[in-house]
Design a protein around this motif. Sequence first.
Motif, PDB file in Angstrom:
ATOM      1  N   VAL A  96    -124.601  -5.185 -99.417  1.00 39.29           N
ATOM      2  CA  VAL A  96    -125.019  -3.995-100.155  1.00 39.29           C
ATOM      3  C   VAL A  96    -126.047  -3.287 -99.276  1.00 39.29           C
ATOM      4  O   VAL A  96    -126.796  -3.944 -98.554  1.00 39.29           O
ATOM      5  N   VAL A  97    -126.122  -1.970 -99.345  1.00 34.12           N
ATOM      6  CA  VAL A  97    -127.110  -1.229 -98.545  1.00 34.12           C
ATOM      7  C   VAL A  97    -128.528  -1.482 -99.073  1.00 34.12           C
ATOM      8  O   VAL A  97    -128.770  -1.387-100.279  1.00 34.12           O
ATOM      9  N   ALA A  98    -129.439  -1.819 -98.172  1.00 35.37           N
ATOM     10  CA  ALA A  98    -130.861  -2.002 -98.525  1.00 35.37           C
ATOM     11  C   ALA A  98    -131.681  -1.982 -97.241  1.00 35.37           C
ATOM     12  O   ALA A  98    -131.125  -1.937 -96.135  1.00 35.37           O
ATOM     13  N   GLY A  99    -132.991  -2.016 -97.397  1.00 33.29           N
ATOM     14  CA  GLY A  99    -133.923  -2.224 -96.291  1.00 33.29           C
ATOM     15  C   GLY A  99    -133.723  -1.263 -95.137  1.00 33.29           C
ATOM     16  O   GLY A  99    -133.594  -0.058 -95.320  1.00 33.29           O
ATOM     17  N   SER A 100    -133.684  -1.823 -93.921  1.00 29.81           N
ATOM     18  CA  SER A 100    -133.665  -0.972 -92.729  1.00 29.81           C
ATOM     19  C   SER A 100    -132.362  -0.195 -92.601  1.00 29.81           C
ATOM     20  O   SER A 100    -132.336   0.865 -91.981  1.00 29.81           O
ATOM     21  N   MET A 101    -131.278  -0.696 -93.185  1.00 25.30           N
ATOM     22  CA  MET A 101    -130.024   0.062 -93.101  1.00 25.30           C
ATOM     23  C   MET A 101    -130.117   1.334 -93.943  1.00 25.30           C
ATOM     24  O   MET A 101    -129.666   2.408 -93.530  1.00 25.30           O
ATOM     25  N   ASP A 200    -137.429 -15.672 -98.224  1.00 23.77           N
ATOM     26  CA  ASP A 200    -138.183 -14.937 -97.202  1.00 23.77           C
ATOM     27  C   ASP A 200    -137.249 -14.154 -96.285  1.00 23.77           C
ATOM     28  O   ASP A 200    -137.665 -13.161 -95.694  1.00 23.77           O
ATOM     29  N   GLY A 201    -136.026 -14.635 -96.109  1.00 25.30           N
ATOM     30  CA  GLY A 201    -135.142 -14.062 -95.089  1.00 25.30           C
ATOM     31  C   GLY A 201    -133.856 -13.509 -95.656  1.00 25.30           C
ATOM     32  O   GLY A 201    -132.857 -13.390 -94.925  1.00 25.30           O
ATOM     33  N   CYS A 202    -133.863 -13.210 -96.942  1.00 27.33           N
ATOM     34  CA  CYS A 202    -132.663 -12.604 -97.536  1.00 27.33           C
ATOM     35  C   CYS A 202    -133.092 -11.682 -98.664  1.00 27.33           C
ATOM     36  O   CYS A 202    -134.265 -11.663 -99.040  1.00 27.33           O
ATOM     37  N   ARG A 203    -132.156 -10.905 -99.173  1.00 28.98           N
ATOM     38  CA  ARG A 203    -132.433 -10.110-100.380  1.00 28.98           C
ATOM     39  C   ARG A 203    -131.531 -10.607-101.492  1.00 28.98           C
ATOM     40  O   ARG A 203    -130.324 -10.777-101.284  1.00 28.98           O
ATOM     41  N   LEU A 204    -132.129 -10.837-102.642  1.00 28.58           N
ATOM     42  CA  LEU A 204    -131.398 -11.304-103.819  1.00 28.58           C
ATOM     43  C   LEU A 204    -131.821 -10.444-104.995  1.00 28.58           C
ATOM     44  O   LEU A 204    -133.022 -10.311-105.273  1.00 28.58           O
ATOM     45  N   TRP A 205    -130.844  -9.864-105.654  1.00 27.31           N
ATOM     46  CA  TRP A 205    -131.136  -9.029-106.831  1.00 27.31           C
ATOM     47  C   TRP A 205    -130.487  -9.664-108.051  1.00 27.31           C
ATOM     48  O   TRP A 205    -129.350 -10.157-107.984  1.00 27.31           O
ATOM     49  N   ASP A 206    -131.192  -9.607-109.185  1.00 22.29           N
ATOM     50  CA  ASP A 206    -130.580 -10.040-110.438  1.00 22.29           C
ATOM     51  C   ASP A 206    -129.369  -9.130-110.683  1.00 22.29           C
ATOM     52  O   ASP A 206    -129.481  -7.907-110.622  1.00 22.29           O
ATOM     53  N   SER A 207    -128.221  -9.745-110.944  1.00 22.92           N
ATOM     54  CA  SER A 207    -126.978  -8.968-111.019  1.00 22.92           C
ATOM     55  C   SER A 207    -126.953  -8.001-112.193  1.00 22.92           C
ATOM     56  O   SER A 207    -126.282  -6.965-112.119  1.00 22.92           O
ATOM     57  N   SER A 208    -127.675  -8.306-113.275  1.00 28.99           N
ATOM     58  CA  SER A 208    -127.678  -7.409-114.434  1.00 28.99           C
ATOM     59  C   SER A 208    -128.777  -6.361-114.327  1.00 28.99           C
ATOM     60  O   SER A 208    -128.525  -5.174-114.457  1.00 28.99           O
ATOM     61  N   SER A 209    -130.016  -6.812-114.060  1.00 29.41           N
ATOM     62  CA  SER A 209    -131.154  -5.884-114.094  1.00 29.41           C
ATOM     63  C   SER A 209    -131.429  -5.250-112.732  1.00 29.41           C
ATOM     64  O   SER A 209    -132.208  -4.302-112.650  1.00 29.41           O
ATOM     65  N   GLN A 210    -130.811  -5.789-111.660  1.00 28.40           N
ATOM     66  CA  GLN A 210    -131.072  -5.344-110.268  1.00 28.40           C
ATOM     67  C   GLN A 210    -132.510  -5.661-109.825  1.00 28.40           C
ATOM     68  O   GLN A 210    -132.958  -5.172-108.779  1.00 28.40           O
ATOM     69  N   LYS A 212    -135.570  -7.250-108.039  1.00 30.46           N
ATOM     70  CA  LYS A 212    -135.672  -7.908-106.738  1.00 30.46           C
ATOM     71  C   LYS A 212    -136.291  -9.292-106.916  1.00 30.46           C
ATOM     72  O   LYS A 212    -137.324  -9.421-107.579  1.00 30.46           O
ATOM     73  N   MET A 213    -135.667 -10.308-106.300  1.00 33.56           N
ATOM     74  CA  MET A 213    -136.106 -11.694-106.490  1.00 33.56           C
ATOM     75  C   MET A 213    -136.472 -12.338-105.139  1.00 33.56           C
ATOM     76  O   MET A 213    -136.430 -13.558-105.010  1.00 33.56           O
ATOM     77  N   LEU A 222    -144.827  -5.986-105.555  1.00 40.96           N
ATOM     78  CA  LEU A 222    -144.265  -6.011-106.913  1.00 40.96           C
ATOM     79  C   LEU A 222    -144.817  -7.173-107.745  1.00 40.96           C
ATOM     80  O   LEU A 222    -144.571  -7.240-108.950  1.00 40.96           O
ATOM     81  N   GLY A 223    -145.532  -8.092-107.099  1.00 40.82           N
ATOM     82  CA  GLY A 223    -146.124  -9.219-107.832  1.00 40.82           C
ATOM     83  C   GLY A 223    -145.125 -10.322-108.137  1.00 40.82           C
ATOM     84  O   GLY A 223    -143.922 -10.186-107.896  1.00 40.82           O
ATOM     85  N   ASN A 224    -145.647 -11.446-108.669  1.00 40.31           N
ATOM     86  CA  ASN A 224    -144.818 -12.599-109.066  1.00 40.31           C
ATOM     87  C   ASN A 224    -143.821 -13.020-107.993  1.00 40.31           C
ATOM     88  O   ASN A 224    -142.651 -13.274-108.296  1.00 40.31           O
ATOM     89  N   VAL A 225    -144.286 -13.097-106.752  1.00 42.49           N
ATOM     90  CA  VAL A 225    -143.391 -13.388-105.627  1.00 42.49           C
ATOM     91  C   VAL A 225    -142.811 -14.796-105.742  1.00 42.49           C
ATOM     92  O   VAL A 225    -141.587 -14.971-105.787  1.00 42.49           O
ATOM     93  N   ILE A 226    -143.687 -15.789-105.820  1.00 43.73           N
ATOM     94  CA  ILE A 226    -143.198 -17.174-105.811  1.00 43.73           C
ATOM     95  C   ILE A 226    -142.540 -17.522-107.144  1.00 43.73           C
ATOM     96  O   ILE A 226    -141.594 -18.319-107.187  1.00 43.73           O
ATOM     97  N   GLU A 227    -142.997 -16.890-108.223  1.00 41.92           N
ATOM     98  CA  GLU A 227    -142.319 -17.070-109.519  1.00 41.92           C
ATOM     99  C   GLU A 227    -140.849 -16.663-109.381  1.00 41.92           C
ATOM    100  O   GLU A 227    -139.956 -17.347-109.896  1.00 41.92           O
ATOM    101  N   ALA A 228    -140.597 -15.553-108.685  1.00 37.11           N
ATOM    102  CA  ALA A 228    -139.216 -15.087-108.499  1.00 37.11           C
ATOM    103  C   ALA A 228    -138.426 -16.055-107.615  1.00 37.11           C
ATOM    104  O   ALA A 228    -137.275 -16.386-107.920  1.00 37.11           O
ATOM    105  N   TYR A 229    -139.045 -16.545-106.528  1.00 37.76           N
ATOM    106  CA  TYR A 229    -138.364 -17.505-105.644  1.00 37.76           C
ATOM    107  C   TYR A 229    -137.952 -18.741-106.457  1.00 37.76           C
ATOM    108  O   TYR A 229    -136.856 -19.265-106.301  1.00 37.76           O
ATOM    109  N   ARG A 230    -138.883 -19.200-107.308  1.00 37.48           N
ATOM    110  CA  ARG A 230    -138.622 -20.423-108.078  1.00 37.48           C
ATOM    111  C   ARG A 230    -137.569 -20.192-109.156  1.00 37.48           C
ATOM    112  O   ARG A 230    -136.775 -21.086-109.453  1.00 37.48           O
ATOM    113  N   GLU A 231    -137.559 -18.992-109.709  1.00 33.64           N
ATOM    114  CA  GLU A 231    -136.533 -18.649-110.691  1.00 33.64           C
ATOM    115  C   GLU A 231    -135.143 -18.669-110.015  1.00 33.64           C
ATOM    116  O   GLU A 231    -134.185 -19.227-110.570  1.00 33.64           O
ATOM    117  N   VAL A 232    -135.059 -18.113-108.826  1.00 36.12           N
ATOM    118  CA  VAL A 232    -133.803 -18.163-108.072  1.00 36.12           C
ATOM    119  C   VAL A 232    -133.411 -19.619-107.838  1.00 36.12           C
ATOM    120  O   VAL A 232    -132.271 -20.028-108.092  1.00 36.12           O
TER     121      VAL A 232
END
Length: 240
Positions: A96-101, A200-210, A212-213, A222-232
């Motif tokens: 999917v298009v994101a970041g530097s692209m 740290d080295g990929c982009r993962l989005w929640d498929s329903s809400s989009q 960023k995780m 955006l806050g809650n960085v490690i909370e999101a990693y752990r949720e993933v």
Amino acid sequence: MEKRQELYRGKAKTVYTTDDPAYLVMHYRDDTSAFDGAKIAQLAMKGETNNRFNAFIMEQLAAAGVGTHFVKLLNERESLVKNLKMIPIECVVRNVVAGSMAKRLGLSEGMPLVNPVFEFFYKSDALHDPMVNDYHILALGWASAADIEAMKTLTFKVNGVLKPLFAQAGLTLVDYKLEFGREAAKPQAPLLLGDEFTPDGCRLWDSSSQEKMDKDRFRRDLGNVIEAYREVGRRIGVPL
Ligand code: TMP
Ligand code: ASP
């Protein structure tokens, strides 16, 4: 295996030698960096979260036939890995298009792609990881033609394993970066996946809400960085 002296201190991990030159200890720190080290912070629990996350992904990839440097978890923050001579190239696949692209081509993030895009970047913080192509890599002797093909094949194979794994957990694997090398003492051996695979080295989005995780939560405050990693991690079955 006995841990010996510090070999290399990266932005998020420290690598140690062991009593066997074929193996290294990778220590995951809480340090988080972005924009080639320009933005740095310590995030509690990041080291143990990424250590376990990476171990889980490396095991999935190995089971699917992608050779990796990962040997085993040693403790909460450390893993034993094979000592690889790394190719100084980052391999990126984008679904999917994101970041530097998005930035480079003036596209909106989230735009779907007809087919995944493959990109090479030269690993240099000082130069901000410039994009390069096969010709640069060959002309500058960073990798052989066979290794270039192998890096593409392996990076796409990882997509075939991880895209469905994340999709089943309600997550879109937007893009990711891989690095390869081969065992220092075995110049004829096949390339292995080195470094790490974590949010740290990929982009993962929640498929329903989009939502960023991944590390964009840190890059974009955006806050809650490690909370999101752990949720993933919890969603895909990492024992956290
Ligand atoms: P980019 O959109 O900034 O080029 O990044 C693409 C993917 O590669 C994204 O998932 C983040 C990852 N990446 C790294 O992990 N480290 C890097 O140094 C770069 C350039 C990208
Ligand atoms: N990995 C790079 C850094 O740590 C780039 C990034 O993630 O933004 O600075």
